[in-house]
Design a protein around this motif. Structure first.
Motif: not given
Length: 257
Positions: A212, A110-114, A209, A83
């Motif tokens: 999820t 992904s969902d929490r990729s900054i 992070g 990611s």
């Protein structure tokens, strides 16, 4: 001996042609001369020892003196799906992962990729990532250059999972529970495959992070095994390299039994 990757079409029956940055490196950095020997690889598994016959600005030629034997590449072809991390962490994963033995890399969101994906910059970034992989492959005496895939969405990565013999989804919630680690999964897979069996493996690593719970459920439904990397929480770039090293060890690439 210095090793260079050149395009397959640069190989002749008895000679090879080297140009561009590699020729510059031979002449200006390594200060080689006619009669010096190098190893040349086509990036697809073919390699040869060659003796330089001509060096000039932007071009070098060499005679093939020996075709080299069996490949030293790992039997387990591990693709690291990473990611997108912040900064130059992906460069570290590609460089060190190539040295350890990765066959390919797939960056994904992904969902929490900054980091936000920017399509306009992708080709330039991939060129840099590919150059890093090439230089690391030369340094590590690899016979292939790991392929750097296009940046995938999470949905695209899920769809790719069916292409692999084994998919390991690195998930910190698996922790250090008995039988839930990546080494346990790799060891079990090795026993089921037997010795000297090639395999394609996808190692999926999350962002800073983490993943999820929904992504973990989707990966599980897609055929992945959830696997922990121990009781400690690792940085994303550390997790990729630890996971890859575990796989290389369990497949006997590092003296495992």
């Amino acid at each position: 001996m210095q090793r260079y990757f050149i395009a397959p079409e640069q190989f002749g029956e008895h000679t090879v042609m080297i140009d561009g940055e590699d020729a510059h490196h031979l002449l200006k950095v390594m200060r080689m001369k006619a009669g010096d020997e190098i190893i040349v690889c086509d990036g697809l598994g073919k390699s040869a020892r060659a003796k330089l016959t001509l060096l000039q600005a932007g071009q070098a030629e060499a005679d093939i003196t020996e075709w080299l034997g069996a490949s030293a590449e790992p039997l387990w072809k591990v693709t690291v799906a990473q990611s997108l991390p912040k900064g130059d962490k992906l460069e570290t994963v590609i460089q060190k992962g190539t040295e350890v033995g990765a066959a390919a890399f797939i960056p994904f969101q992904s969902d929490r990729s900054i980091v936000q994906y920017d399509g306009k910059k992708e080709e330039k970034r991939r060129q840099r990532w590919s150059k890093i992989a090439k230089e690391a492959a030369e340094q590590a005496h690899r016979e292939i250059i790991p392929h750097i895939g296009e940046v995938h969405s999470w949905k695209q990565l899920l769809q790719r999972m069916a292409e692999f013999d084994l998919v390991l989804f690195c998930y910190e919630k698996e922790g250090g529970a008995a039988g839930s680690g990546i080494a346990d999964a790799a060891r079990s897979f090795h026993r089921s495959r037997g010795e000297s069996q090639e395999a394609s493996i996808l190692l999926v690593v999350g962002p800073e992070g983490g993943f999820t719970s929904q992504e973990a459920e989707q990966a599980l439904a897609g055929g992945a095994q959830l696997a922990g990397l121990g009781k400690r929480i690792l940085r994303t770039e550390t997790a990729a390299l630890v996971g890859l090293t575990c796989l290389m060890y369990e497949s006997n690439e590092m003296g495992g039994a």
